[in-house]
Scaffold this active site. Structure first.
Site, PDB file in Angstrom:
ATOM      1  N   CYS A 134       0.848  -1.203   0.000  1.00 32.29           N
ATOM      2  CA  CYS A 134       0.000   0.000   0.000  1.00 32.29           C
ATOM      3  C   CYS A 134       0.884   1.256   0.000  1.00 32.29           C
ATOM      4  O   CYS A 134       0.659   2.188  -0.781  1.00 32.29           O
ATOM      5  CB  CYS A 134      -0.909  -0.034   1.233  1.00 32.29           C
ATOM      6  SG  CYS A 134      -2.119   1.297   1.294  1.00 32.29           S
ATOM      7  N   CYS A 135       1.923   1.271   0.852  1.00 35.09           N
ATOM      8  CA  CYS A 135       2.837   2.429   0.886  1.00 35.09           C
ATOM      9  C   CYS A 135       3.578   2.574  -0.443  1.00 35.09           C
ATOM     10  O   CYS A 135       3.849   3.695  -0.887  1.00 35.09           O
ATOM     11  CB  CYS A 135       3.852   2.284   2.018  1.00 35.09           C
ATOM     12  SG  CYS A 135       3.243   2.740   3.649  1.00 35.09           S
ATOM     13  N   CYS A 220      -3.555   3.935   9.579  1.00 31.59           N
ATOM     14  CA  CYS A 220      -2.291   3.412  10.120  1.00 31.59           C
ATOM     15  C   CYS A 220      -1.727   4.299  11.228  1.00 31.59           C
ATOM     16  O   CYS A 220      -0.533   4.224  11.533  1.00 31.59           O
ATOM     17  CB  CYS A 220      -1.254   3.271   9.007  1.00 31.59           C
ATOM     18  SG  CYS A 220      -1.801   2.236   7.654  1.00 31.59           S
ATOM     19  N   CYS A 243       7.612   4.089   6.024  1.00 32.37           N
ATOM     20  CA  CYS A 243       6.781   3.910   4.825  1.00 32.37           C
ATOM     21  C   CYS A 243       7.614   3.624   3.593  1.00 32.37           C
ATOM     22  O   CYS A 243       7.092   3.210   2.561  1.00 32.37           O
ATOM     23  CB  CYS A 243       5.914   5.141   4.602  1.00 32.37           C
ATOM     24  SG  CYS A 243       6.864   6.646   4.349  1.00 32.37           S
TER      25      CYS A 243
END
Ligand code: SF4
Length: 247
Positions: A134-135, A220, A243
């Site tokens: 996702c990051c 998060c 991240c």
């Protein structure tokens, strides 16, 4: 005739000289708060003089001390904000407030996939299942586009943020992106940041008054408890600590 390798060697030599000067100034000021602020401003001025419009500054609008410092040290500093689509409304409002308040040029960079497109392609709540992926989609890839065409970038990373950041230099070579990386407030302590914000009456992300000591994407990030590491609220409950944009 110069070659790409001699150009690179010259850039490295110049960088090492400037980094050594800043490190020496940092040592000379010792534990003085005023000294650390002056070194941070000097670092920004040096980079602006050297790289001009090819310098850009990253901000997630959690590290507003750097944004304020840049806006009050440089004229028309180029700042970019990675809008992951998962930010708190307070964070977006902070970006807008700074754009209106200081002579900054704030660029907002978006991921190639909207949240709905990401959900359709990779399934919902990718941040819970595969936060690194996702990051990568929502931060790391957009960072590359934000830095495209620039020679140097600055961030608000500080040594005191977390153990993996303890060795952060004010000026260094970003090997991942092959460009100059500036961390003007690398040596600032948490108390320095608090003092700077209070002294300059710096508007903060309102979440910082609600226990959010480090602010990232809403899914998060949680507030931290008394005595916890300031970044303990990021990806809480998982081994993830970064991240990927500063590593
Ligand atoms: S911080 Fe969370 S929501 Fe934001 S990009 Fe990374 S995994 Fe996704």
């Amino acid at each position: 005739m110069t070659t790409a390798s001699t150009d690179h060697e010259q850039v490295q030599a110049e960088l090492e000289d400037a980094a050594a000067e800043l490190a020496s100034a940092e040592r000379a000021h010792g534990d003085r708060y005023e000294g650390r602020v002056e070194v941070a401003r000097s670092a920004l001025r040096w980079a602006h003089d050297r790289y001009g419009d090819d310098l850009t500054i990253a901000s997630s609008m959690g590290d507003v001390a750097l944004v304020h410092l840049a806006g009050t040290t440089l004229s028309g500093a180029d700042v970019f904000f990675l809008d992951t689509g998962y930010h708190f409304a307070e964070t977006l409002a902070t970006r807008d407030a700074y754009a209106a308040m200081l002579p900054l040029r704030i660029r907002t960079i978006y991921p190639l996939l909207g949240v709905a497109e990401q959900d359709a392609r990779h399934g919902p709540r990718l941040h819970d299942r595969e936060p690194d992926r996702c990051c990568a989609i929502r931060k790391v890839e957009p960072l590359g586009r934000a830095l495209d065409g620039y020679e140097a970038w600055a961030s608000g990373v500080r040594r005191q943020d977390a153990p993996p950041r303890a060795g952060t230099k004010i000026l260094e070579w970003d090997h991942t992106r092959s460009m100059v990386k500036l961390n003007p407030i690398a040596g600032w302590t948490d108390d320095d940041v608090d003092r700077y914000l209070a002294e300059h009456d710096v508007p903060q992300n309102p979440l910082q008054h609600s226990g959010y000591t480090s602010i990232g994407c809403a899914p998060c990030t949680r507030p931290t408890l008394e005595g916890e590491d300031p970044r303990a609220g990021r990806w809480s409950g998982s081994a993830k600590t970064e991240c990927g944009i500063h590593t």
